[in-house]
Design a protein around this motif. Structure first.
Motif, PDB file in Angstrom:
ATOM      1  N   UNK A  28       0.815  -1.220   0.000  1.00  0.00           N
ATOM      2  CA  UNK A  28       0.000   0.000   0.000  1.00  0.00           C
ATOM      3  C   UNK A  28       0.843   1.262   0.000  1.00  0.00           C
ATOM      4  N   UNK A  29       1.941   1.224  -0.733  1.00  0.00           N
ATOM      5  CA  UNK A  29       2.817   2.394  -0.847  1.00  0.00           C
ATOM      6  C   UNK A  29       2.989   2.852  -2.290  1.00  0.00           C
ATOM      7  N   UNK A  30       2.166   2.337  -3.186  1.00  0.00           N
ATOM      8  CA  UNK A  30       2.305   2.713  -4.587  1.00  0.00           C
ATOM      9  C   UNK A  30       3.507   2.097  -5.265  1.00  0.00           C
ATOM     10  N   UNK A  31       3.951   0.930  -4.744  1.00  0.00           N
ATOM     11  CA  UNK A  31       5.123   0.245  -5.302  1.00  0.00           C
ATOM     12  C   UNK A  31       4.689  -0.924  -6.175  1.00  0.00           C
ATOM     13  N   UNK A  32       5.469  -1.203  -7.216  1.00  0.00           N
ATOM     14  CA  UNK A  32       5.349  -2.469  -7.931  1.00  0.00           C
ATOM     15  C   UNK A  32       6.284  -3.429  -7.216  1.00  0.00           C
ATOM     16  N   UNK A  33       5.703  -4.441  -6.576  1.00  0.00           N
ATOM     17  CA  UNK A  33       6.465  -5.250  -5.628  1.00  0.00           C
ATOM     18  C   UNK A  33       6.634  -6.681  -6.120  1.00  0.00           C
TER      19      UNK A  33
END
Length: 243
Positions: free
Chosen positions: A142-147
């Motif tokens: 939920x941090x706007x990362x592509x994980x």
């Protein structure tokens, strides 16, 4: 005269170093212990128990008849190591920690005290390769990362995470191809030592590297030398009668 007491040596395993150590323990009374974190652990070729001890009381019970403990768990298995150091100290059981040496420092890396600090440092929109295991995923969600997160065993799909299943060793070229294919911009790894392939690949591709520091030292004697660890086991383990 001071007589050395020998018996069964408990080896807390789960690492490559533990496998190498156990491979040299033929003819000695040892018992390896695996936490059961992976579905198909590699054969250690010595008697092996699988599963947790059931807390501190269970670990104390498991030490009955044990002459020494060789702790070869992962450098980040801090809770296990702290408990083992404390209980072995209380019961006057010889203890040695075998931990692989940390990575040689690199001034281009950004270092963090824990996973939360590493997650805080990543910019929104970053494509992140998380090489720290599935247990550290939460702070990065939920941090706007592509994980992308690597793990050893397959797992159910999880929103916001692309599981990458694979077990080391990996080559530099394999890691370079994977990171490039995924379009990774940031690599997060632990200072676990050993295989540097992912770090070399990130350096080749100009990917930002974020390193999570090791937990504070838990006390007790520690070595990075497998030969020293083997000498400790041979000192405290009795020889088996049929050898």
């Amino acid at each position: 005269m001071c007589w050395r007491v020998t018996g069964k040596v408990l080896i807390l395993a789960g690492t490559r170093e533990a496998r190498l150590l156990c491979a040299s323990c033929g003819g000695l009374d040892v018992l390896a212990s695996l936490a059961g974190a992976t579905e198909a652990p590699r054969d250690l070729h010595v008697p092996t128990r699988v599963g947790g001890f059931g807390g501190a009381s269970g670990f104390v019970a498991a030490l009955d008849g044990v002459s020494a403990v060789l702790d070869a768990t992962h450098p980040y298995a801090a809770a296990i190591t702290r408990r083992t150091v404390r209980i072995c100290g209380q019961r006057d059981i010889p203890y040695l920690r075998l931990a692989r040496a940390p990575f040689a420092p690199d001034w281009t890396w950004t270092r963090h005290a824990d996973a939360g600090a590493a997650a805080d440092a990543l910019p929104s929109g970053a494509a992140v390769f998380l090489a720290t295991g599935p247990g550290t995923v939460e702070p990065f969600l939920d941090r706007g990362l592509t994980l992308h997160c690597r793990r050893i065993d397959p797992a159910p799909a999880r929103e916001g995470v692309n599981w990458i299943v694979g077990a080391p060793p990996f080559t530099d070229s394999e890691e370079r191809a994977l990171l490039a294919l995924l379009g990774v911009t940031h690599l997060v790894a632990k200072d676990s030592g050993g295989d540097r392939a992912k770090l070399n690949a990130a350096g080749d591709l100009g990917i930002a590297v974020h390193i999570i520091d090791r937990p504070a030292h838990a006390g007790g004697e520690e070595t990075h030398d497998i030969d020293q660890a083997l000498a400790f086991v041979r000192t405290h383990a009795r020889k088996l009668a049929d050898h």
